[in-house]
Design a protein around this motif. Structure first.
Motif, PDB file in Angstrom:
ATOM      1  N   VAL A  61      -6.508   1.999   1.818  1.00  0.00           N
ATOM      2  CA  VAL A  61      -6.543   0.537   1.785  1.00  0.00           C
ATOM      3  C   VAL A  61      -6.865   0.054   3.189  1.00  0.00           C
ATOM      4  O   VAL A  61      -6.225   0.480   4.162  1.00  0.00           O
ATOM      5  N   ALA A  81      -9.772  -1.570  -1.267  1.00  0.00           N
ATOM      6  CA  ALA A  81      -9.044  -0.350  -1.600  1.00  0.00           C
ATOM      7  C   ALA A  81      -9.920   0.536  -2.451  1.00  0.00           C
ATOM      8  O   ALA A  81     -10.709   0.047  -3.273  1.00  0.00           O
ATOM      9  N   CYS A 129      -9.685  -7.554   2.222  1.00  0.00           N
ATOM     10  CA  CYS A 129      -8.861  -6.405   1.855  1.00  0.00           C
ATOM     11  C   CYS A 129      -9.616  -5.603   0.810  1.00  0.00           C
ATOM     12  O   CYS A 129     -10.110  -6.174  -0.178  1.00  0.00           O
ATOM     13  N   LEU A 156      -2.831  -5.196  -6.223  1.00  0.00           N
ATOM     14  CA  LEU A 156      -4.121  -5.274  -5.547  1.00  0.00           C
ATOM     15  C   LEU A 156      -4.665  -6.688  -5.568  1.00  0.00           C
ATOM     16  O   LEU A 156      -5.219  -7.171  -4.574  1.00  0.00           O
ATOM     17  N   SER A 195       0.829  -1.206   0.000  1.00  0.00           N
ATOM     18  CA  SER A 195       0.000   0.000   0.000  1.00  0.00           C
ATOM     19  C   SER A 195       0.863   1.255   0.000  1.00  0.00           C
ATOM     20  O   SER A 195       0.566   2.229  -0.711  1.00  0.00           O
TER      21      SER A 195
END
Length: 378
Positions: free
Chosen positions: A369, A359, A357, A343, A296
Motif C-alpha cells: 500500500v 494498493a 492512495c 480500501l 494496512s
C-alpha cells in the motif's frame, strides 16, 4: 425546440415542496390585524364609491391567507375569481389599499405550489387582468403595473423556493460526508481492534492443544483490544451526543506508529521506519498517515497468509509525506468485483487531503500500500 419542450415539461412536472407549514397562530394574528385595518379604511375613507362592498370583499378574502401554503392554487382561484366578479356587479375594482395583501398569494403559489399549480395559477391571474382590461375597470398602465407587481411576487417566491432547495442539497451533502467520515473512523479504529481480537482468538484456538497457556495469552490480548475499542467508542459517542467541535476519534500522529511495531503479540512482526521531519505536520495529515498505516497493517495481518514481516516506511520531505506498507505473504484473492470498505475509506481519506492512495500485489510476493499526502493539507 426539443429543449424548450423539455424545459416546459420539467416545469409542469415540478413537485410541491415537502412539509408545507399549516396555518399557525401568527397567520391568524396577521389576518386579524388586516381585518381591523380593512374595516377602519372602509369607514374612514370618503373617496370610496362602494365602501361596503370593498370592505366585505377585503375581509372575506383574508382567510385565503391561512391556506396559502397548503392550498396555493385554490386560494388564487378564489381570490382572483372574486376580484373578477366584483367589477361586473359594482362597475369598479375593490378600492381598499389593504387589498395589497393579495400579492402574498402569487408569492406563496410559486413558493409552495407544484409546477402545474404555478402554471394554472398564472393563467388565472393573467385572465383576471385581461378581463378587467376588457371591462375598462383597469387602464393599460394599471394593467402593466399589476403584471409587474404580480411577476415580482412570483419571482421572489420562486427564488426563495430554489434557495431553500439548494440549502437542503447542501445539508444532504454535509450529512453524506459526515456519514462517510463516521464510517471511516469506525472502520479505522473499532474495526482494527475487533480484527485483532478475532485473529488472536483464532491463534489461541489453533495452539490451545499444544500450548495450554496460549488461551490465557489470547484472552489477555483480547481484553486489551476490547478495552481500547470500548474507549474509542465512548469517545465517539460523547462527541456525537455533546455536539463538540472536535474530531470523532483520537488524533494519533506519525510518531505513534511505533505502537504498531509494539503489538507483535499476534501476526507477523511489524518494522516501522520514519525518515524526515514529521513533528510539524498538520494534525489532519499526521492522523491520516497513522490511520492509513493502521488499516494496512490490519489487512496484512488478516489476509497475508504465511507472512513473516510487515514493513511500514514513512518518508517526509519539504512538500509531501510518503507512506509505504508492504508484506511478504501470499495475498488474499478477493472475489471479482468486490472491494473492501477499508480500501475505499483509505482512498477517500487520502483524497480529502489532496493526496493519493494505491494498493496492489507485488510482482513476486506480498502486498503493498502506498500513499502520498501534501504537507500543507488542512
Amino acid at each position: 425546440m426539443v429543449r424548450v419542450h423539455e424545459l416546459l415539461r420539467s416545469v409542469w412536472d415540478e413537485p410541491r415542496p415537502a412539509n408545507a407549514p399549516p396555518p399557525a397562530w401568527r397567520d391568524w394574528a396577521f389576518v386579524g390585524v388586516l381585518a381591523v385595518v380593512a374595516v377602519l379604511e372602509g369607514v374612514l375613507r370618503t373617496d370610496l364609491r362602494s365602501p361596503v362592498v370593498s370592505t366585505v370583499v377585503a375581509v372575506g378574502l383574508l382567510p385565503t391567507l391561512l391556506w396559502r401554503r397548503t392550498r396555493p392554487l385554490p386560494t388564487i382561484a378564489v381570490a382572483f375569481g372574486v376580484c373578477a366578479v366584483v367589477p361586473v356587479l359594482t362597475g369598479s375594482e375593490p378600492e381598499l389599499n389593504v387589498m395589497a395583501f393579495m400579492l402574498i398569494l402569487p408569492f406563496s403559489l410559486y413558493r409552495w405550489g407544484s409546477g402545474r399549480e404555478a402554471v394554472l395559477g398564472s393563467v388565472i391571474m393573467l385572465a383576471k387582468l385581461g378581463f378587467s382590461l376588457a371591462l375598462g375597470t383597469v387602464t393599460l398602465t394599471g394593467g402593466l403595473g399589476g403584471v409587474f407587481l404580480i411577476s415580482t411576487a412570483c419571482a421572489l417566491g420562486a427564488a426563495l423556493r430554489y434557495r431553500v432547495r439548494a440549502r437542503m442539497r447542501e445539508l444532504d451533502q454535509a450529512k453524506l460526508l459526515e456519514r462517510e467520515r463516521l464510517a471511516r473512523d469506525l472502520h479505522d479504529t473499532v474495526a482494527h481492534h475487533v480484527s485483532a481480537m478475532a485473529i488472536r482468538a483464532q491463534a489461541g484456538l489453533a495452539t490451545s492443544d499444544a500450548e495450554p497457556g496460549a488461551a490465557v495469552d489470547a484472552l489477555r490480548v483480547i481484553e486489551s483490544e476490547a478495552s481500547r475499542a470500548l474507549a474509542e467508542m465512548r469517545t465517539m459517542v460523547r462527541v456525537l451526543r455533546q455536539n463538540e467541535a472536535a474530531d470523532l476519534s483520537p488524533n494519533p500522529r506519525v510518531a505513534d506508529l511505533e505502537r504498531l511495531a509494539g503489538r507483535a503479540q499476534f501476526g507477523p512482526p511489524v518494522d516501522v521506519e520514519i525518515v524526515g521531519d514529521v513533528e510539524d505536520l498538520p494534525p489532519s495529515v499526521g492522523t491520516a498517515i497513522y490511520r492509513l498505516a493502521q488499516e494496512s497493517v490490519t489487512n496484512a495481518r488478516r489476509h497475508a497468509r504465511h507472512a513473516t514481516r510487515i514493513e511500514v516506511r514513512v518518508v517526509a520531505d519539504d512538500r509531501a509525506v510518503h507512506l509505504r506498507v508492504s508484506d511478504d505473504g501470499e495475498p488474499f484473492t478477493r472475489p471479482a468485483g468486490a472491494q473492501g470498505h477499508g480500501l475505499i475509506g483509505m482512498i477517500e481519506r487520502a483524497g480529502l487531503l489532496g493526496g493519493t492512495c494505491e494498493a496492489g500485489p507485488n510482482p513476486d510476493r506480498g502486498w503493498t500500500v502506498t500513499a502520498t499526502l501534501p504537507r500543507t493539507a488542512g
